[in-house]
Design an enzyme around this catalytic site. Structure first.
Site, PDB file in Angstrom:
ATOM      1  N   CYS A 245      45.583 -12.142  33.001  1.00 14.57           N
ATOM      2  CA  CYS A 245      45.703 -12.561  34.394  1.00 14.57           C
ATOM      3  C   CYS A 245      44.398 -12.250  35.113  1.00 14.57           C
ATOM      4  CB  CYS A 245      46.874 -11.849  35.072  1.00 14.57           C
ATOM      5  SG  CYS A 245      47.026 -12.218  36.835  1.00 14.57           S
ATOM      6  N   GLY A 449      22.894  30.174  41.996  1.00 14.99           N
ATOM      7  CA  GLY A 449      24.199  30.045  42.642  1.00 14.99           C
ATOM      8  C   GLY A 449      25.176  31.009  42.013  1.00 14.99           C
ATOM      9  N   LYS A 468      23.760  32.417  32.786  1.00 16.02           N
ATOM     10  CA  LYS A 468      24.977  32.595  33.572  1.00 16.02           C
ATOM     11  C   LYS A 468      25.571  33.960  33.253  1.00 16.02           C
ATOM     12  CE  LYS A 468      29.242  30.284  34.863  1.00 16.02           C
ATOM     13  NZ  LYS A 468      30.076  29.092  34.655  1.00 16.02           N
ATOM     14  N   ASP A 561      37.053  21.571  34.154  1.00 19.46           N
ATOM     15  CA  ASP A 561      36.507  21.640  35.516  1.00 19.46           C
ATOM     16  C   ASP A 561      35.421  20.591  35.691  1.00 19.46           C
ATOM     17  OD1 ASP A 561      36.394  22.473  38.087  1.00 19.46           O
ATOM     18  OD2 ASP A 561      35.145  24.221  37.711  1.00 19.46           O
TER      19      ASP A 561
END
Length: 751
Positions: A245, A449, A468, A561
């Site tokens: 369609c 950060g 980290k 995440d």
């Protein structure tokens, strides 16, 4: 309740006194018998009782309708009380007394309603009916459907109008949410609710009409040969030649044509209509927007204390609801095929979770899922390495370790012993301990950060790296072993769209070291500096992101995440999916046991993850939902639900399934196929979402189908062919329109 029953009984009794002279001729006696019958305190006796019962029977449907209105009114009173005092932890005692009184009254009304319904359905004929026999009324309801169609459904007690008509509507390509149902009463159409008991409407005629604002059209089918990966939307099998369609994109085989929905519905606009109608008629107050205690896990800051009075009222088992919603919440059927560990969520510390228990066969998932897209390219045309192709993970590992059939022909004992010794040597060199970076080798630089579970620094270790530092000061032996097990999987990830894992350290604290990315995050580009990308660039960013996630899922790694903050763009717009976190250090530990609690980036969370009702809400499909939100950011340039400032309200509405991103805000030049793919990824039910192999195939097909501007053939460029400026002097080929000097040709005289 007594006043209500008495009033109803007098009405019935009056009718009995006026209509049955053989019952004793006393209107008061008829009233007493009618009241007794209505209250259900005693059985009607012979003579006058039989006459009163016969006269009161025709009034039962009217009494049922009256009781229904009283039930509705009582529920409104309860909802008003909850709106006023439901958000308080210690409401006044008078409020509790009123609440108990209304709930008791509601239970009594519903019990009486059930008794009347049973007497209406299972009514036995009286002596008068035997003398004057009538044809028995069949427990059916006639329904007039759109497009001048009709059907007949049985009127079963306890079954709603929605459940009775759902199958008939689905066969015609409709759903109850896009229609309204009416009953004919006194020659007028009166709307009724979809949750009305169908047995109340026995013998009546219902009319189902499509809502005015619902975009409903007829299909526009064209025959199509799918040279790329495509699946039939009915049988979910591979589709090569079939029909599609042009309006809604429905694809099917010729043999499946009889099962195609008759109507073509634009579900994107339909979802937007439902959300707008819901907010218009059912505003959610701020004090009630917090998620119910039963839907939040223990330990969540959003859940009130269990010993307070407020939550006991909000989660009361009475039929009333604290917040008016269109229908009761039913959690989607969750898929328990993938058993993964869990951990806490963080808005700034994303996570890639590893399934170290059991590999997952993506082929089986694809076969069970199907996909409602435009089809896509075969994965052989993808730039993804063989490990990202759909298939059993054991087969993928075999493909990676065996370059060709020549190695299989080595069957001598000497060669096999050499191979075994070489494998042992490689195994020792590739152990997790070799990836541990000793203390003092990493130079930690400026802070980039921080989040709930760690802080990111720019460091130096044989070049620029991202370090980290994880917020785990004294890891237990169980945590340390789980950390090393997951690192053992992370170290094997190698892909162009994945940030390279370079190592880890345990002293002075747990830390992971990854490749340093010079570019900015996708979030920074879209929402901070508002970079204006062309549509072809946006589609390429989506393709690279899907390619990286396809690789992670092929490695049995769930990101958990995925969001625009964790997608980095190099200067050449190469996508890198990063911020690898570890489920081990992001969970709440008690000894050797691991616990979960709700936290993280709610805008990218799937509804089943927000609800946290299952032990294991994270899956491949939850990553797909987050990818759908990333697509929404790319195609709109803004975050979803920007008009709602209440975080708890977003959690409640998305978790309940009443809120989804507004797809009408996408750019005008966004391809329809991309919009359909976005809607598929954002399905509220987990099992209805596609998987990344199919998503990647569709985006690659879309990228190849976009029109590309080529250099005109009538304006050639010799520099593009490799000629230098010195080469032009070697070829005195003049253009046909260039005037030619006569000195070069002796046939022309010079004057």
């Amino acid at each position: 309740m007594a006043a209500l029953s008495g009033g109803g009984g007098s009405s019935s009794g009056g009718g009995g006194g006026g209509g049955g002279g053989g019952g004793g001729g006393d209107g008061g006696g008829g009233a007493e018998q009618g009241q007794a019958l209505f209250n259900g305190d005693m059985e009607p006796e012979a003579g006058a009782g039989a006459a009163a019962s016969s006269a009161a029977d025709p009034a039962i449907p009217e009494e049922v309708w009256n009781i229904k209105q009283m039930i509705k009114l009582t529920q409104e009173h309860i909802e008003a009380l909850l709106d006023k005092f439901g958000g308080e932890h210690n409401p006044p005692s008078i409020y509790l007394e009123a609440y108990e009184e209304y709930t008791s009254k509601l239970d009594a009304l519903q019990q009486r309603e059930q008794q009347l319904l049973e007497s209406l359905v299972f009514q036995t004929p009286t002596d008068a009916s035997r003398n004057n026999p009538k044809s028995p009324q069949k427990p059916i309801v006639r329904v007039f459907l759109p497009n001048k169609q009709r059907t007949v459904v049985p009127a079963r007690c306890g079954v709603t109008v929605r459940d009775s008509l759902k199958k008939a509507l689905m066969m015609r390509g409709l759903i109850p949410e896009c229609c309204a149902v009416y009953r004919i009463q006194d020659g007028e159409k009166k709307p009724i609710g979809w949750d009305t008991d169908i047995s109340w409407l026995t013998g009546e005629e219902l009319h189902v009409e499509v809502l005015e604002n619902v975009p409903l059209t007829t299909h526009n089918f064209v025959r199509k040969t799918f040279f790329t990966l495509a699946f039939c939307d009915f049988c979910r099998k591979l589709l090569f030649q079939g029909f599609r369609c042009q309006t809604c994109g429905y694809k099917f085989h010729q043999r499946c044509s009889t099962e195609v929905p008759l109507m073509c519905v634009n579900y994107d606009q339909l979802d937007l209509l439902f959300v707008s109608k819901f907010f218009e008629h059912h505003p959610v107050p701020q004090e009630e927007a917090s998620f119910p205690e039963t839907a939040l896990p223990s330990g969540s800051s959003s859940a009130p204390p269990s010993d307070s009075t407020g939550p006991q009222i909000l989660t009361s088992p009475s039929p009333s609801k604290s917040i008016p919603i269109p229908q009761p919440f039913r959690p989607a059927d969750e898929d328990h095929r993938n058993q993964f560990g869990q951990r806490d969520r963080s808005s700034s510390a994303p996570n890639v979770h590893i399934n170290t228990i059991e590999p997952v066969n993506i082929d089986d998932l694809i076969r069970d899922q199907g996909f409602r897209g435009d089809g896509g390219s075969t994965t052989g045309l993808s730039a993804t390495p063989p490990a990202s192709l759909p298939g059993s993970l054991t087969n993928v590992k075999a493909l990676q370790k065996s370059p060709g059939p020549q190695r299989e022909r080595k069957s001598s004992s000497s060669s096999s012993s050499e191979d075994r010794s070489r494998m042992k040597t490689l195994g020792r060199r590739d152990s997790s301990d070799d990836w541990e970076i000793p203390d003092g080798q990493i130079t930690v630089g400026q802070r980039i950060g921080s989040g709930s579970f760690g802080t990111v620094y720019k460091g130096k270790w044989h070049g620029d790296v991202a370090v980290k530092m994880l917020n785990v000061t004294a890891p237990t032996p169980q945590q340390l072993q789980a950390f090393k097990n997951e690192v053992g999987v992370l170290r094997k990830t190698r892909h162009v769209n994945i940030l390279l894992f370079m190592g880890y350290s345990t002293k002075p604290q747990l830390a992971i070291v990854t490749q340093w990315c010079e570019g900015s995050s996708l979030y920074h580009h879209l929402h901070i500096i508002e970079t204006k990308f062309e549509m072809i660039k946006l589609i390429d960013i989506a393709r690279q992101t899907a390619q990286g996630m396809d690789y992670l899922h092929a490695k049995s790694i769930i990101h958990r995440d995925l969001k625009s903050n964790n997608i980095f763009l190099h200067e050449d717009l190469t996508v890198k999916i990063g911020d690898f976190g570890l489920a081990t250090v992001k969970s709440r530990w008690s000894g050797s046991h691991q616990f979960e609690q709700l936290s993280g980036s709610i805008l990218w969370m799937a509804p089943e993850v927000i609800r946290m009702q299952d032990k294991n809400p994270y899956s491949f499909q939850s990553d797909v939902y987050a990818f759908g939100i990333v697509l929404y950011e790319l195609m709109t340039g803004q975050l979803p639900y920007s008009n709602i400032n209440n975080r708890d309200q977003i959690i409640f509405m998305v978790g309940r399934g009443y809120l989804s991103p507004d797809l009408s805000k996408v750019r005008s030049n966004c391809p329809k196929a991309m919009k359909r793919l976005m809607a598929e990824c954002l399905k509220k039910k987990r099992d209805e979402r596609p998987l990344f192999p199919q998503i990647l195939a569709s985006i690659e097909l879309l990228a190849r189908s976009l029109p590309k501007i080529h250099r005109s053939a009538s304006e050639p460029s010799l520099n593009r062919a490799g000629f230098q400026t010195e080469d032009f002097s070697l070829y005195a080929c003049a253009s046909p329109k260039t005037p030619i000097q006569a000195g070069g040709y002796g046939g022309f005289p010079v004057h």
